[in-house]
Design a protein around this motif. Structure first.
Motif, PDB file in Angstrom:
ATOM      1  N   GLU A  77      11.661  -4.242   2.690  1.00 58.01           N
ATOM      2  CA  GLU A  77      12.604  -4.601   1.631  1.00 58.01           C
ATOM      3  C   GLU A  77      11.899  -5.352   0.511  1.00 58.01           C
ATOM      4  OE1 GLU A  77      15.753  -3.650   1.262  1.00 58.01           O
ATOM      5  OE2 GLU A  77      15.370  -2.425   3.035  1.00 58.01           O
ATOM      6  N   LEU A  78      11.002  -6.269   0.893  1.00 57.56           N
ATOM      7  CA  LEU A  78      10.265  -7.037  -0.116  1.00 57.56           C
ATOM      8  C   LEU A  78       9.327  -6.148  -0.926  1.00 57.56           C
ATOM      9  CD1 LEU A  78       9.355 -10.295   1.872  1.00 57.56           C
ATOM     10  CD2 LEU A  78      11.092 -10.015   0.087  1.00 57.56           C
ATOM     11  N   VAL A  79       8.687  -5.197  -0.259  1.00 56.51           N
ATOM     12  CA  VAL A  79       7.777  -4.285  -0.960  1.00 56.51           C
ATOM     13  C   VAL A  79       8.557  -3.422  -1.947  1.00 56.51           C
ATOM     14  CG1 VAL A  79       6.184  -2.353  -0.721  1.00 56.51           C
ATOM     15  CG2 VAL A  79       6.071  -4.238   0.894  1.00 56.51           C
ATOM     16  N   LYS A  80       9.729  -2.951  -1.552  1.00 56.15           N
ATOM     17  CA  LYS A  80      10.550  -2.126  -2.438  1.00 56.15           C
ATOM     18  C   LYS A  80      10.962  -2.913  -3.681  1.00 56.15           C
ATOM     19  CE  LYS A  80      12.477   1.050   1.004  1.00 56.15           C
ATOM     20  NZ  LYS A  80      13.715   1.507   1.708  1.00 56.15           N
ATOM     21  N   GLN A  81      11.305  -4.175  -3.488  1.00 55.50           N
ATOM     22  CA  GLN A  81      11.667  -5.019  -4.627  1.00 55.50           C
ATOM     23  C   GLN A  81      10.473  -5.214  -5.553  1.00 55.50           C
ATOM     24  OE1 GLN A  81      13.487  -8.708  -3.374  1.00 55.50           O
ATOM     25  NE2 GLN A  81      14.772  -7.668  -1.866  1.00 55.50           N
ATOM     26  N   LYS A  82       9.322  -5.454  -4.951  1.00 58.11           N
ATOM     27  CA  LYS A  82       8.100  -5.670  -5.729  1.00 58.11           C
ATOM     28  C   LYS A  82       7.721  -4.409  -6.504  1.00 58.11           C
ATOM     29  CE  LYS A  82       4.132  -7.534  -6.959  1.00 58.11           C
ATOM     30  NZ  LYS A  82       4.063  -8.571  -8.020  1.00 58.11           N
ATOM     31  N   SER A  83       7.961  -3.249  -5.938  1.00 57.14           N
ATOM     32  CA  SER A  83       7.570  -1.984  -6.577  1.00 57.14           C
ATOM     33  C   SER A  83       8.320  -1.733  -7.881  1.00 57.14           C
ATOM     34  CB  SER A  83       7.799  -0.815  -5.617  1.00 57.14           C
ATOM     35  OG  SER A  83       9.187  -0.588  -5.422  1.00 57.14           O
ATOM     36  N   LYS A  84       9.437  -2.402  -8.073  1.00 58.35           N
ATOM     37  CA  LYS A  84      10.237  -2.213  -9.278  1.00 58.35           C
ATOM     38  C   LYS A  84       9.651  -2.939 -10.485  1.00 58.35           C
ATOM     39  CE  LYS A  84      14.485  -1.784  -6.531  1.00 58.35           C
ATOM     40  NZ  LYS A  84      15.819  -2.384  -6.237  1.00 58.35           N
ATOM     41  N   ARG A 120       6.079  -3.423 -11.107  1.00 60.23           N
ATOM     42  CA  ARG A 120       4.618  -3.271 -11.048  1.00 60.23           C
ATOM     43  C   ARG A 120       3.993  -3.514 -12.420  1.00 60.23           C
ATOM     44  NH1 ARG A 120       3.760   2.502  -7.909  1.00 60.23           N
ATOM     45  NH2 ARG A 120       5.476   2.304  -6.415  1.00 60.23           N
ATOM     46  N   ARG A 121       2.748  -3.979 -12.392  1.00 60.76           N
ATOM     47  CA  ARG A 121       1.984  -4.096 -13.630  1.00 60.76           C
ATOM     48  C   ARG A 121       1.384  -2.737 -13.955  1.00 60.76           C
ATOM     49  NH1 ARG A 121      -1.636  -9.523 -13.749  1.00 60.76           N
ATOM     50  NH2 ARG A 121      -2.580  -8.255 -15.408  1.00 60.76           N
ATOM     51  N   ILE A 122       1.306  -2.405 -15.244  1.00 60.43           N
ATOM     52  CA  ILE A 122       0.809  -1.088 -15.650  1.00 60.43           C
ATOM     53  C   ILE A 122      -0.698  -1.076 -15.874  1.00 60.43           C
ATOM     54  CG2 ILE A 122       3.011  -0.466 -16.714  1.00 60.43           C
ATOM     55  CD1 ILE A 122       1.752  -1.118 -19.432  1.00 60.43           C
ATOM     56  N   ASP A 123      -1.326  -2.264 -15.872  1.00 64.69           N
ATOM     57  CA  ASP A 123      -2.769  -2.326 -16.142  1.00 64.69           C
ATOM     58  C   ASP A 123      -3.616  -2.376 -14.869  1.00 64.69           C
ATOM     59  OD1 ASP A 123      -1.862  -4.807 -15.399  1.00 64.69           O
ATOM     60  OD2 ASP A 123      -3.091  -5.919 -16.852  1.00 64.69           O
ATOM     61  N   THR A 124      -2.964  -2.211 -13.707  1.00 65.47           N
ATOM     62  CA  THR A 124      -3.701  -2.249 -12.440  1.00 65.47           C
ATOM     63  C   THR A 124      -2.903  -1.556 -11.353  1.00 65.47           C
ATOM     64  OG1 THR A 124      -4.683  -3.697 -10.753  1.00 65.47           O
ATOM     65  CG2 THR A 124      -2.702  -4.488 -11.853  1.00 65.47           C
ATOM     66  N   MET A 162      -8.013  -9.842   3.461  1.00 62.62           N
ATOM     67  CA  MET A 162      -8.399  -9.034   2.307  1.00 62.62           C
ATOM     68  C   MET A 162      -7.786  -7.640   2.327  1.00 62.62           C
ATOM     69  SD  MET A 162      -9.790 -11.002   0.306  1.00 62.62           S
ATOM     70  CE  MET A 162      -9.992  -9.713  -0.940  1.00 62.62           C
ATOM     71  N   GLU A 163      -7.344  -7.188   3.489  1.00 62.84           N
ATOM     72  CA  GLU A 163      -6.642  -5.915   3.553  1.00 62.84           C
ATOM     73  C   GLU A 163      -5.299  -6.020   2.845  1.00 62.84           C
ATOM     74  OE1 GLU A 163      -8.531  -4.390   7.832  1.00 62.84           O
ATOM     75  OE2 GLU A 163      -6.495  -5.204   7.739  1.00 62.84           O
ATOM     76  N   ILE A 164      -4.677  -7.203   2.951  1.00 61.34           N
ATOM     77  CA  ILE A 164      -3.404  -7.437   2.272  1.00 61.34           C
ATOM     78  C   ILE A 164      -3.631  -7.795   0.815  1.00 61.34           C
ATOM     79  CG2 ILE A 164      -1.373  -8.935   2.165  1.00 61.34           C
ATOM     80  CD1 ILE A 164      -1.309  -6.916   4.448  1.00 61.34           C
ATOM     81  N   TRP A 165      -4.518  -8.728   0.564  1.00 63.22           N
ATOM     82  CA  TRP A 165      -4.752  -9.153  -0.820  1.00 63.22           C
ATOM     83  C   TRP A 165      -5.238  -7.999  -1.694  1.00 63.22           C
ATOM     84  CZ3 TRP A 165      -7.407 -14.669  -0.804  1.00 63.22           C
ATOM     85  CH2 TRP A 165      -6.609 -15.558  -0.067  1.00 63.22           C
ATOM     86  N   GLY A 166      -6.013  -7.082  -1.118  1.00 60.76           N
ATOM     87  CA  GLY A 166      -6.562  -5.974  -1.894  1.00 60.76           C
ATOM     88  C   GLY A 166      -5.755  -4.686  -1.799  1.00 60.76           C
ATOM     89  N   LEU A 167      -4.532  -4.757  -1.284  1.00 58.31           N
ATOM     90  CA  LEU A 167      -3.688  -3.566  -1.123  1.00 58.31           C
ATOM     91  C   LEU A 167      -3.346  -2.942  -2.481  1.00 58.31           C
ATOM     92  CD1 LEU A 167      -2.131  -1.899   1.011  1.00 58.31           C
ATOM     93  CD2 LEU A 167      -0.164  -3.408   0.598  1.00 58.31           C
ATOM     94  N   ARG A 168      -3.339  -1.606  -2.533  1.00 58.06           N
ATOM     95  CA  ARG A 168      -3.037  -0.880  -3.766  1.00 58.06           C
ATOM     96  C   ARG A 168      -1.773  -0.051  -3.599  1.00 58.06           C
ATOM     97  NH1 ARG A 168      -7.137  -0.950  -7.419  1.00 58.06           N
ATOM     98  NH2 ARG A 168      -9.085  -1.876  -6.689  1.00 58.06           N
ATOM     99  N   TRP A 169      -1.052   0.123  -4.713  1.00 59.93           N
ATOM    100  CA  TRP A 169       0.192   0.882  -4.673  1.00 59.93           C
ATOM    101  C   TRP A 169      -0.034   2.323  -4.240  1.00 59.93           C
ATOM    102  CZ3 TRP A 169       4.465  -1.472  -4.175  1.00 59.93           C
ATOM    103  CH2 TRP A 169       4.716  -2.690  -4.806  1.00 59.93           C
ATOM    104  N   ALA A 170      -1.183   2.855  -4.582  1.00 61.40           N
ATOM    105  CA  ALA A 170      -1.477   4.244  -4.198  1.00 61.40           C
ATOM    106  C   ALA A 170      -1.537   4.404  -2.683  1.00 61.40           C
ATOM    107  CB  ALA A 170      -2.800   4.686  -4.818  1.00 61.40           C
ATOM    108  N   ASP A 171      -1.731   3.298  -1.980  1.00 62.58           N
ATOM    109  CA  ASP A 171      -1.838   3.347  -0.521  1.00 62.58           C
ATOM    110  C   ASP A 171      -0.556   2.897   0.177  1.00 62.58           C
ATOM    111  OD1 ASP A 171      -4.484   4.249  -0.619  1.00 62.58           O
ATOM    112  OD2 ASP A 171      -5.238   2.206  -0.863  1.00 62.58           O
ATOM    113  N   VAL A 172       0.491   2.686  -0.601  1.00 65.03           N
ATOM    114  CA  VAL A 172       1.784   2.270  -0.039  1.00 65.03           C
ATOM    115  C   VAL A 172       2.766   3.434  -0.121  1.00 65.03           C
ATOM    116  CG1 VAL A 172       3.743   0.700  -0.253  1.00 65.03           C
ATOM    117  CG2 VAL A 172       1.413  -0.137  -0.672  1.00 65.03           C
ATOM    118  N   ASP A 173       3.290   3.825   1.025  1.00 64.53           N
ATOM    119  CA  ASP A 173       4.268   4.910   1.089  1.00 64.53           C
ATOM    120  C   ASP A 173       5.625   4.306   1.444  1.00 64.53           C
ATOM    121  OD1 ASP A 173       5.874   7.103   1.690  1.00 64.53           O
ATOM    122  OD2 ASP A 173       4.232   8.248   2.581  1.00 64.53           O
ATOM    123  N   LEU A 174       6.464   4.110   0.433  1.00 64.71           N
ATOM    124  CA  LEU A 174       7.749   3.458   0.656  1.00 64.71           C
ATOM    125  C   LEU A 174       8.701   4.319   1.480  1.00 64.71           C
ATOM    126  CD1 LEU A 174       8.361   1.906  -2.885  1.00 64.71           C
ATOM    127  CD2 LEU A 174       7.602   0.740  -0.809  1.00 64.71           C
TER     128      LEU A 174
END
Length: 312
Positions: A241-248, A250-254, A203-215
């Motif tokens: 690398e995968l997180v950076k790709q995913k960050s491009k 992002r959904r705007i409603d969450t 759940m730490e991974i499933w519930g991860l938020r972009w605000a808590d990710v420092d690329l």
């Protein structure tokens, strides 16, 4: 109210008489040659009065109100269920009546009776019931002074079988990562690689938020932790690398990295996609939680950094 009187005896000795009166209890009186002994009687009497004044149900209710609310939602459910069981057995007992022998008898009952699923509780499960009870008494001793000692500490824990330690082999990691890469769920690969590379819980991974990710720093701050203690973990190599790709994209409603398709405010449930990936990779007897074991078993996670896994 406590009252310590000093008087001289016929042979010119100083004596101290302690009288303790508390509403609802008979007066306690004793005479000592030392004032410290009189003070000890006073303290002991008040301790016994406190023990008799409160029931275990009252103690459990206060603990739930003051302590359990500060724990994670999952732990709250567990504690409340276990304390409800304790209350069904000793809830009406005054704290003075609850001895190690009484608790031991209750533990035997927990061991023998079937659960609502018609199963017998394991030694590990019984020890968790005892751990919750011990936690209640620890707070009652240290903070509320409702009891003088924790009776659970006098009871030995039940022996438990060795815990499950399922580790992935290098070949299994190759197959599992490849199956995740080919999954219909485009987020499964990232979720699994993050779990493998950080050792974070499901759940730490499933519930991860972009605000808590420092690329830039290559790290994530985990807040939805089991112990409700915030901590940071590094995100490196393939995972970064995968997180950076995913960050491009992002959904705007969450703000969730892995939002549910039904309710973007809730994390996505990967169970269906995860089960399919396990089947395709032919990795047997393996759970998402076991990814933590594999993460800890590989020094610097060289498996995830090798060239053949870096190729998408």
């Amino acid at each position: 109210m406590p009252n310590i009187m000093e008087r001289l005896t016929a042979d010119n000795r100083t004596m101290y008489t302690a009288r303790v009166r508390i509403k609802g209890y008979p007066q306690q009186t004793a005479t000592f040659s030392r004032k410290t002994d009189a003070n000890i009687l006073e303290g002991r009497y008040f301790s016994q009065a406190e023990l008799k004044k409160h029931t275990f149900a009252e103690l459990a209710q206060r603990y739930i109100k003051k302590v359990v609310g500060n724990k994670s939602a999952k732990v709250q459910v567990q504690y409340k269920q276990q304390l409800s069981k304790w209350c069904s057995m000793i809830g009406n007992h005054s704290l003075a009546e609850i001895t190690p022998a009484v608790i031991s008898q209750c533990r035997e009952k927990l061991t023998e009776e079937p659960t609502h699923l018609r199963k017998t509780r394991t030694s590990a499960s019984i020890n968790r019931y005892m751990a919750v009870l011990s936690s209640v008494y620890t707070v009652a001793v240290r903070e509320w002074q409702w009891v003088e000692e924790n009776p659970v500490k006098k009871i030995k824990k039940l022996n438990e079988p060795e815990g499950r330690n399922r580790f992935l082999s290098e070949e299994e990691i190759d197959r599992l990562v490849q199956a995740c890469r080919e999954s219909k769920n485009k987020n499964l690969l990232l979720a699994v690689v993050l779990s493998l590379s950080t050792g974070a819980r499901q759940m730490e991974i499933w519930g991860l938020r972009w605000a808590d990710v420092d690329l830039k720093a290559g790290k994530a701050t985990l807040r939805e932790t089991k112990n409700r203690e915030t901590r940071s973990v590094p995100i490196q190599a393939y995972a970064l690398e995968l997180v950076k790709q995913k960050s491009k994209v992002r959904r705007i409603d969450t703000d969730l990295v892995f939002p549910s398709t039904i309710d973007p405010k809730k994390p996505f449930d990967f169970r269906k996609a995860w089960t399919a990936a396990l089947k395709k990779s032919k990795v047997a007897d393996f759970r998402w939680h076991d990814l933590r074991h594999s993460a800890a078993s590989y020094l610097n996670l060289q498996i995830l950094r090798c060239p053949k896994l870096m190729n998408q």
